[in-house]
Scaffold this motif. Sequence first.
Motif, PDB file in Angstrom:
ATOM      1  N   VAL A 154     -46.087   5.737 -35.287  1.00  0.00           N
ATOM      2  CA  VAL A 154     -45.469   5.033 -36.407  1.00  0.00           C
ATOM      3  C   VAL A 154     -46.224   3.729 -36.669  1.00  0.00           C
ATOM      4  O   VAL A 154     -46.371   2.892 -35.769  1.00  0.00           O
ATOM      5  CB  VAL A 154     -43.984   4.735 -36.123  1.00  0.00           C
ATOM      6  CG1 VAL A 154     -43.355   3.979 -37.295  1.00  0.00           C
ATOM      7  CG2 VAL A 154     -43.221   6.030 -35.861  1.00  0.00           C
ATOM      8  N   LYS A 155     -46.712   3.576 -37.904  1.00  0.00           N
ATOM      9  CA  LYS A 155     -47.506   2.410 -38.279  1.00  0.00           C
ATOM     10  C   LYS A 155     -46.882   1.696 -39.478  1.00  0.00           C
ATOM     11  O   LYS A 155     -46.017   2.252 -40.158  1.00  0.00           O
ATOM     12  CB  LYS A 155     -48.932   2.846 -38.643  1.00  0.00           C
ATOM     13  CG  LYS A 155     -49.639   3.669 -37.572  1.00  0.00           C
ATOM     14  CD  LYS A 155     -49.858   2.875 -36.302  1.00  0.00           C
ATOM     15  CE  LYS A 155     -50.594   3.723 -35.267  1.00  0.00           C
ATOM     16  NZ  LYS A 155     -50.781   2.980 -33.980  1.00  0.00           N
ATOM     17  N   PRO A 156     -47.315   0.468 -39.772  1.00  0.00           N
ATOM     18  CA  PRO A 156     -46.836  -0.219 -40.981  1.00  0.00           C
ATOM     19  C   PRO A 156     -47.221   0.567 -42.232  1.00  0.00           C
ATOM     20  O   PRO A 156     -48.237   1.275 -42.250  1.00  0.00           O
ATOM     21  CB  PRO A 156     -47.551  -1.578 -40.934  1.00  0.00           C
ATOM     22  CG  PRO A 156     -47.884  -1.773 -39.491  1.00  0.00           C
ATOM     23  CD  PRO A 156     -48.167  -0.409 -38.941  1.00  0.00           C
ATOM     24  N   LEU A 157     -46.423   0.452 -43.280  1.00  0.00           N
ATOM     25  CA  LEU A 157     -46.669   1.159 -44.530  1.00  0.00           C
ATOM     26  C   LEU A 157     -48.029   0.759 -45.101  1.00  0.00           C
ATOM     27  O   LEU A 157     -48.287  -0.411 -45.361  1.00  0.00           O
ATOM     28  CB  LEU A 157     -45.561   0.837 -45.530  1.00  0.00           C
ATOM     29  CG  LEU A 157     -45.559   1.622 -46.841  1.00  0.00           C
ATOM     30  CD1 LEU A 157     -45.328   3.099 -46.588  1.00  0.00           C
ATOM     31  CD2 LEU A 157     -44.481   1.071 -47.775  1.00  0.00           C
ATOM     32  N   GLU A 160     -37.484  13.333 -31.102  1.00  0.00           N
ATOM     33  CA  GLU A 160     -37.535  12.627 -32.374  1.00  0.00           C
ATOM     34  C   GLU A 160     -38.254  11.295 -32.288  1.00  0.00           C
ATOM     35  O   GLU A 160     -38.280  10.654 -31.230  1.00  0.00           O
ATOM     36  CB  GLU A 160     -36.116  12.389 -32.900  1.00  0.00           C
ATOM     37  CG  GLU A 160     -35.383  13.656 -33.276  1.00  0.00           C
ATOM     38  CD  GLU A 160     -33.993  13.361 -33.803  1.00  0.00           C
ATOM     39  OE1 GLU A 160     -33.210  12.743 -33.056  1.00  0.00           O
ATOM     40  OE2 GLU A 160     -33.695  13.739 -34.941  1.00  0.00           O
ATOM     41  N   VAL A 161     -38.827  10.894 -33.412  1.00  0.00           N
ATOM     42  CA  VAL A 161     -39.324   9.535 -33.569  1.00  0.00           C
ATOM     43  C   VAL A 161     -38.610   8.940 -34.770  1.00  0.00           C
ATOM     44  O   VAL A 161     -38.146   9.665 -35.661  1.00  0.00           O
ATOM     45  CB  VAL A 161     -40.856   9.486 -33.774  1.00  0.00           C
ATOM     46  CG1 VAL A 161     -41.575  10.038 -32.569  1.00  0.00           C
ATOM     47  CG2 VAL A 161     -41.260  10.225 -35.031  1.00  0.00           C
ATOM     48  N   PHE A 162     -38.506   7.615 -34.804  1.00  0.00           N
ATOM     49  CA  PHE A 162     -37.735   6.938 -35.837  1.00  0.00           C
ATOM     50  C   PHE A 162     -38.623   6.013 -36.666  1.00  0.00           C
ATOM     51  O   PHE A 162     -39.473   5.307 -36.123  1.00  0.00           O
ATOM     52  CB  PHE A 162     -36.594   6.141 -35.215  1.00  0.00           C
ATOM     53  CG  PHE A 162     -35.629   6.986 -34.436  1.00  0.00           C
ATOM     54  CD1 PHE A 162     -34.555   7.596 -35.069  1.00  0.00           C
ATOM     55  CD2 PHE A 162     -35.799   7.188 -33.072  1.00  0.00           C
ATOM     56  CE1 PHE A 162     -33.675   8.386 -34.358  1.00  0.00           C
ATOM     57  CE2 PHE A 162     -34.914   7.968 -32.356  1.00  0.00           C
ATOM     58  CZ  PHE A 162     -33.852   8.570 -33.005  1.00  0.00           C
ATOM     59  N   LEU A 163     -38.402   6.054 -37.969  1.00  0.00           N
ATOM     60  CA  LEU A 163     -39.117   5.172 -38.877  1.00  0.00           C
ATOM     61  C   LEU A 163     -38.109   4.272 -39.581  1.00  0.00           C
ATOM     62  O   LEU A 163     -37.079   4.739 -40.067  1.00  0.00           O
ATOM     63  CB  LEU A 163     -39.892   5.961 -39.933  1.00  0.00           C
ATOM     64  CG  LEU A 163     -41.141   6.731 -39.493  1.00  0.00           C
ATOM     65  CD1 LEU A 163     -40.772   8.052 -38.861  1.00  0.00           C
ATOM     66  CD2 LEU A 163     -42.060   6.966 -40.678  1.00  0.00           C
ATOM     67  N   SER A 164     -38.425   2.984 -39.660  1.00  0.00           N
ATOM     68  CA  SER A 164     -37.606   2.049 -40.415  1.00  0.00           C
ATOM     69  C   SER A 164     -38.312   1.724 -41.726  1.00  0.00           C
ATOM     70  O   SER A 164     -39.343   2.315 -42.056  1.00  0.00           O
ATOM     71  CB  SER A 164     -37.372   0.781 -39.600  1.00  0.00           C
ATOM     72  OG  SER A 164     -38.610   0.132 -39.359  1.00  0.00           O
TER      73      SER A 164
END
Length: 330
Positions: A233-236, A211-215
């Motif tokens: 995972v990058k900034p929105l 898994e990878v996690f996004l905040s």
Amino acid sequence: MKKKPAWLIVSFIVYLRNRRGVVMIRNKLFILLVLLVMVSCGGKKSEDTVRTESSQESVQITFFSGDVKIMRDTVERKPELGMALASDDKVLTGENGKLEILVRQSGLVKVSSKSSVMVSAFMRDSDVSDTNIHIDYGKVVTIVKKEKKNENFNVVTPTLVAGVRGTTFLTSVENVNDNKKGIACGKEDCLVKVSVLDGSVAVHRNDSPEEVFLSKNSELNVPGNKKLSQDLVKPLGKNSLGDLKDIIVFHKSNIGGYENLVNELKNTSSELSALDSSGSLDEMQDRLQKSSSKTQSDEIKKLATETDESRYLKKDIAKEKIKLDPKETF
């Protein structure tokens, strides 16, 4: 012992009744016996029936516009406000179609144009409910209340699964070989994007437990069979923010406590409030970044604690990844 179908038992009774010299049954007694058989065989609902009815009671259409149709048992139906959706109903939106679905008075599913989606919600037992949103193609925004620990939301795409709770995020599924954006994709030609406005999301591939996690205020783009990693995972981005702003438009509705849910969602999310305000995407992006007071690891730690501490290893996730049981969902 497996029960015989009611029609078979009734046929056998008729056969006995018509045989001369074998058995004599008066008409009134015969009718009573048939009724008793029908009640005993058909009175008890199967588990599948109960689960389907549970879904129908908890998934309702609160808004639609443009080209929208519901496919039920290969039959095309027109959507209606308050219409209950069964677990195998497929929602199809056309060029200018939009649809909004209320799930158990605790979550909203907003379906954009050119999308194919199925939503199912079942009670696993008296305390826990499961909601699965299957996306063949298109764009869907999911908005879920933060406070309920006993409701599991999963967004399922042809290549990825996103496990959520207390989250506002966009999932986009695109067939890179389809210029018209209206054909379901296979694993090789599927581009999936997960864009998180608020909360936390755990994403894994359909064929892997990693898994990878996004905040909040982050996004993940995964083409084809590409392996997941936290580095993806990058900034929105501005495009994702624009899609979220276009899709997250709330409408007035008296169905199933909709207004109360929308007010609660807005009051508990500064990100939703920022999205509602006027201004350019650049200004909105800057406002969202300034409102993010927590790091990614802080968000995941909080979500892990609220969900169930026993399911997570107590580690400093800023330094080391959390590992979940492959059979568990986030």
